[in-house]
Design a protein around this motif. Sequence first.
Motif, PDB file in Angstrom:
ATOM      1  N   ASP A   1      18.136  40.010  44.391  1.00  8.85           N
ATOM      2  CA  ASP A   1      18.330  40.443  45.792  1.00  8.85           C
ATOM      3  C   ASP A   1      19.709  40.058  46.329  1.00  8.85           C
ATOM      4  O   ASP A   1      19.841  39.541  47.449  1.00  8.85           O
ATOM      5  CB  ASP A   1      17.245  39.852  46.708  1.00  8.85           C
ATOM      6  N   ALA A   2      20.752  40.309  45.539  1.00 12.23           N
ATOM      7  CA  ALA A   2      22.115  39.997  45.971  1.00 12.23           C
ATOM      8  C   ALA A   2      22.522  40.877  47.151  1.00 12.23           C
ATOM      9  O   ALA A   2      21.968  41.965  47.359  1.00 12.23           O
ATOM     10  CB  ALA A   2      23.081  40.212  44.812  1.00 12.23           C
ATOM     11  N   THR A   3      23.496  40.373  47.929  1.00 10.29           N
ATOM     12  CA  THR A   3      24.078  41.143  49.033  1.00 10.29           C
ATOM     13  C   THR A   3      25.571  41.305  48.767  1.00 10.29           C
ATOM     14  O   THR A   3      26.240  40.357  48.357  1.00 10.29           O
ATOM     15  CB  THR A   3      23.879  40.394  50.364  1.00 10.29           C
ATOM     16  N   ILE A   4      26.061  42.515  48.989  1.00  7.44           N
ATOM     17  CA  ILE A   4      27.472  42.799  48.727  1.00  7.44           C
ATOM     18  C   ILE A   4      28.217  42.784  50.058  1.00  7.44           C
ATOM     19  O   ILE A   4      27.853  43.516  50.988  1.00  7.44           O
ATOM     20  CB  ILE A   4      27.592  44.149  48.003  1.00  7.44           C
ATOM     21  N   GLN A   5      29.218  41.921  50.151  1.00 10.86           N
ATOM     22  CA  GLN A   5      30.008  41.814  51.383  1.00 10.86           C
ATOM     23  C   GLN A   5      31.315  42.570  51.201  1.00 10.86           C
ATOM     24  O   GLN A   5      31.973  42.454  50.163  1.00 10.86           O
ATOM     25  CB  GLN A   5      30.317  40.351  51.692  1.00 10.86           C
TER      26      GLN A   5
ATOM     27  N   VAL B   1      19.051  34.250  34.964  1.00  9.76           N
ATOM     28  CA  VAL B   1      18.987  35.671  34.601  1.00  9.76           C
ATOM     29  C   VAL B   1      20.377  36.314  34.745  1.00  9.76           C
ATOM     30  O   VAL B   1      20.735  37.215  33.982  1.00  9.76           O
ATOM     31  CB  VAL B   1      17.921  36.420  35.441  1.00  9.76           C
ATOM     32  N   LEU B   2      21.171  35.804  35.688  1.00 10.14           N
ATOM     33  CA  LEU B   2      22.522  36.341  35.891  1.00 10.14           C
ATOM     34  C   LEU B   2      23.453  35.912  34.753  1.00 10.14           C
ATOM     35  O   LEU B   2      24.205  36.739  34.210  1.00 10.14           O
ATOM     36  CB  LEU B   2      23.058  35.878  37.254  1.00 10.14           C
TER      37      LEU B   2
ATOM     38  N   ALA C   1      24.565  43.964  37.046  1.00  9.05           N
ATOM     39  CA  ALA C   1      23.985  44.580  38.240  1.00  9.05           C
ATOM     40  C   ALA C   1      22.457  44.538  38.208  1.00  9.05           C
ATOM     41  O   ALA C   1      21.810  44.447  39.256  1.00  9.05           O
ATOM     42  CB  ALA C   1      24.464  46.022  38.375  1.00  9.05           C
ATOM     43  N   VAL C   2      21.875  44.587  37.015  1.00 13.00           N
ATOM     44  CA  VAL C   2      20.411  44.545  36.894  1.00 13.00           C
ATOM     45  C   VAL C   2      19.905  43.169  37.329  1.00 13.00           C
ATOM     46  O   VAL C   2      18.918  43.044  38.061  1.00 13.00           O
ATOM     47  CB  VAL C   2      19.965  44.885  35.451  1.00 13.00           C
ATOM     48  N   ALA C   3      20.642  42.130  36.904  1.00 10.19           N
ATOM     49  CA  ALA C   3      20.273  40.772  37.329  1.00 10.19           C
ATOM     50  C   ALA C   3      20.500  40.602  38.832  1.00 10.19           C
ATOM     51  O   ALA C   3      19.681  40.001  39.529  1.00 10.19           O
ATOM     52  CB  ALA C   3      21.081  39.748  36.540  1.00 10.19           C
ATOM     53  N   MET C   4      21.609  41.123  39.333  1.00 11.78           N
ATOM     54  CA  MET C   4      21.889  41.029  40.777  1.00 11.78           C
ATOM     55  C   MET C   4      20.780  41.712  41.582  1.00 11.78           C
ATOM     56  O   MET C   4      20.402  41.261  42.660  1.00 11.78           O
ATOM     57  CB  MET C   4      23.232  41.695  41.097  1.00 11.78           C
ATOM     58  N   ARG C   5      20.251  42.805  41.045  1.00 12.76           N
ATOM     59  CA  ARG C   5      19.187  43.545  41.745  1.00 12.76           C
ATOM     60  C   ARG C   5      17.917  42.713  41.812  1.00 12.76           C
ATOM     61  O   ARG C   5      17.242  42.667  42.847  1.00 12.76           O
ATOM     62  CB  ARG C   5      18.936  44.864  41.002  1.00 12.76           C
TER      63      ARG C   5
END
Lengths: 221, 316
Positions: free
Chosen positions: B173-177, B90-91, B166-170
């Motif tokens: 359940d991505a985490t931003i470091q 999806v990404l 960003a929609v795919a990341m959402r």
Amino acid sequence: MKNLHEPDQMRGDFELTRREFIVAGTAAVALTALPGVGRAQPAATTSQSALPLTKVSFNVNGKLRELELDSRTTLLDALREHLHLTGTKKGCDHGQCGACTVHIGERRMNSCLTLAVMQQGASVTTIEGLGTPENLHPMQAAFVKHDGYQCGYCTSGQICSAVAMLREIKAGIPCHVTSDLTARPQLTAAEIRERMSGNLCRCGAYANIVDAITEVGGKSA
Amino acid sequence: MKPFTYEKPRTPAEAAAATARHPGAKFIAGGTNLLDLMKLEIEAPGHLIDVNGLGFDQIEATPEGGLGIGALVRNTDLAADERVRRDYAVLSRALLAGASGQLRNAATTAGNLLQRTRCPYFYDTNQPCNKRQPGTGCGAIGGVNRQHAILGSSTACIATHPSDMAVAMRVLDATIQTVRADGATRRIPIADFYRLPGDTPNVENTLQPGELITHVTLPKPVGGAHVYYKVRDRSSYAFALVSVAAIVQRDGTGRVALGGVAHMPWRIEAAEAELPQGAKAVATKLLAGAKPTEHNAFKVPLVERTLAAALLEAKG
């Protein structure tokens, strides 16, 4: 009101630029006498700038070039206004039309959307570095053969984009229309059209551009 | 473009020190959005910190079985990564549905997350815009607002977030470091990263001044069929009117998020519970409280239809 960053938002600058350019050409006025040509940002003369100039050096078409630039100078303006490599064209100046496409390393990029100072040490290839009138790059020859242009303004960007795009297919990089993400992409018309969507041709020479790229891609595959 | 000074630090600590020395400085990586905005003087930083020398350009497996994506990984390389294509399709699909080949070669993972809206009133400096110039009003409300938000908007702003990635990341359940100017690091779940416009549409995310994204981490793969379905005015190189990122399992359960409809990727867990019931049930929950504008009421039925198309594609 339209979406910005979309190519149909071509700016009025383009017409003005072109007219100025034609005037300059027909009157045989030296380009240096017209700092407004190309609507460089900043203008070709940077002496009024309050900021010190920044030194930058990068390789262009196999030659090391050293420049002292206002930090605002885009790679596109450095190429056109400072190195006088005017084969690379300024269309929209906002990454929407692809006329400014060059190679940075092996990759195609919009030269209007990167600063020259960010390219310290880079290797840049412009249309002048791909081939010469006496010794055309196969993609240039194919565009001539297939009539892949009308006015020619987008052509250098189309050709630079096409050459790097074929490398992307060869490297197995997928695109939006690639049906199986895990398989190697094929050189189909649909793939070519999608991958070339960042290069607009207002004359609409797309069908012939696809033919030219198909021929070169088929030979090199 | 307004004049600015420029530096290219070699380490995150140097970059942090630079932000402390130059309040209002901006980080630049790909530059495809920031330079565009600087030419129009919508962004006018006095100092640019070029982060391209900081590393952060690798995609690496994490000990938890996920993937750590460097902030400077280019969109082309992220979309083409074999692990992403296999386990997080999806990404890949979302990235490849956005921008052009040239732009994806330059644009970075962090820059994509942080790109600004393409609302024409934000771009036109002759128009009022609370996001560009707080307190001036919103030209889009009551203006030409066909591409604008139908969910989560406020009386101050109806802009949408333009990113497909960003929609795919959402949905993944991505985490931003990040690393802050004082050197402290933190991890922000993407669900807590973006803000709704409210009264301060100029504040788009929860980053603090000088805070730098270093990585985006994906949890271990969840399997399922991955689909990114994007509806736009032409078939390539255009922003979404509505997009759907979906991961659907064989039993019909899954996850879904919308793009093109709000100030952030739009995901509602109560709506996902309806996935086995089909697109209409999911759309009803997703669209609860929708406030379409004069010109974008078409997005309400379009959400359901795009969901139906995405779910059909997921069935294969």
